[in-house]
Design a protein around this motif. Structure first.
Motif, PDB file in Angstrom:
ATOM      1  N   ARG A   1      -4.814  -4.270   2.666  1.00 50.32           N
ATOM      2  CA  ARG A   1      -5.874  -3.415   2.158  1.00 50.32           C
ATOM      3  C   ARG A   1      -5.641  -1.926   2.440  1.00 50.32           C
ATOM      4  O   ARG A   1      -6.369  -1.089   1.927  1.00 50.32           O
ATOM      5  N   ALA A   2      -4.626  -1.634   3.251  1.00 45.25           N
ATOM      6  CA  ALA A   2      -4.402  -0.241   3.654  1.00 45.25           C
ATOM      7  C   ALA A   2      -3.030   0.219   3.180  1.00 45.25           C
ATOM      8  O   ALA A   2      -2.171  -0.587   2.840  1.00 45.25           O
ATOM      9  N   PRO A   3      -2.806   1.547   3.153  1.00 47.65           N
ATOM     10  CA  PRO A   3      -1.471   2.057   2.814  1.00 47.65           C
ATOM     11  C   PRO A   3      -0.432   1.559   3.814  1.00 47.65           C
ATOM     12  O   PRO A   3      -0.749   1.261   4.972  1.00 47.65           O
ATOM     13  N   ARG A   4       0.796   1.513   3.379  1.00 48.71           N
ATOM     14  CA  ARG A   4       1.857   1.043   4.249  1.00 48.71           C
ATOM     15  C   ARG A   4       2.045   1.990   5.427  1.00 48.71           C
ATOM     16  O   ARG A   4       2.011   3.207   5.292  1.00 48.71           O
ATOM     17  N   LEU A   5       2.276   1.394   6.599  1.00 48.31           N
ATOM     18  CA  LEU A   5       2.616   2.197   7.768  1.00 48.31           C
ATOM     19  C   LEU A   5       4.053   2.665   7.650  1.00 48.31           C
ATOM     20  O   LEU A   5       4.890   2.005   7.040  1.00 48.31           O
ATOM     21  N   ARG A   6       4.363   3.804   8.238  1.00 50.30           N
ATOM     22  CA  ARG A   6       5.711   4.346   8.190  1.00 50.30           C
ATOM     23  C   ARG A   6       6.134   4.794   9.592  1.00 50.30           C
ATOM     24  O   ARG A   6       5.364   5.462  10.290  1.00 50.30           O
TER      25      ARG A   6
END
Length: 246
Positions: free
Chosen positions: A117-122
């Motif tokens: 549900r969230a943007p990808r972590l980087r």
């Protein structure tokens, strides 16, 4: 070596299914196989059956693709930390708490649910040199307590921004190193004594067949669909670990 034809057929079917899942998303063979095999055999026998299929399929996954050398250069801090952490923590596997396994499953489900549900972590490239060893050691300690080398290494690898095929090959590399480290740690504690070792070698055939089928499925997947399958598999595996520990 079991001689019951029905049991042999069940074991073969389990490893074909687990191999397909691993071929598609790059992980899941030990966890899925362990859960299903314990429906028919004792946990110690199930764990022994997993030895050869887990190691060889991870090695095959590691060697399949052109990215091995770049991944080794990039991931050595993670891999070195995983070896150290696994060797340090492997003594606790025999006395590992079922609550630790349940907690690991819950973390997998939570991570996958958030990632869906969230943007990808980087992870910034410059941070890998110091963050990799910390993630590796933490993964090794978890492996020593539960025998499962997924958290936090898999979320970390996914946060590196690797392509679909690079991620699958990186998972194979990480799992191969962790399997070898765990084997060395268990060997120090006399963990290899079972009449099921030969059956583990025979189980290689259905596992590799399933993995080949899964790889062909993955080749036809779009990256977006692969990511959904990947995260959904973490939810299933995490739920399975949590429920099996109750």
């Amino acid at each position: 070596m079991p001689s019951d034809p029905a049991l042999l057929a069940f074991v073969a079917a389990v490893f074909v299914l687990a191999g397909i899942v691993k071929g598609v998303v790059g992980l899941g063979l030990p966890t899925l196989s362990m859960g299903l095999l314990t429906l028919a055999v004792a946990p110690a026998q199930a764990a022994t059956l997993l030895l050869a299929p887990s190691f060889v399929t991870n090695l095959w996954q590691m060697m399949t693709g052109p990215h091995l050398r770049p991944l080794l250069r990039r991931l050595w801090p993670l891999l070195g930390g995983a070896c150290l952490g696994t060797l340090l923590g492997s003594g606790s596997l025999a006395t590992g708490s079922r609550m630790a396994v349940a907690g690991l499953g819950a973390v997998l489900v939570l991570y996958a649910a958030v990632a869906l549900r969230a943007p990808r972590l980087r992870v910034p490239r410059a941070a890998e040199i110091w963050l990799g060893p910390l993630i590796g050691i933490a993964t090794g300690l978890v492996t020593g307590a539960t025998g499962v080398f997924v958290v936090p290494a898999v979320p970390y690898l996914q946060a590196l921004g690797l392509s679909k095929d690079e991620l699958v090959q990186a998972l194979g590399l990480s799992f191969t190193v962790s399997t070898m480290a765990l084997g060395a740690g268990l060997g120090l504690h006399g963990g290899f004594a079972s009449p099921m070792v030969m059956a583990s070698l025979v189980a290689l055939l259905p596992a590799m067949l399933g993995m080949q089928i899964g790889q062909r499925i993955r080749e036809r997947m779009e990256p977006r669909i692969f990511r959904l399958w990947f995260l959904a598999s973490l939810v299933v595996l995490g739920g399975w670990l949590a429920l099996s520990a109750l």
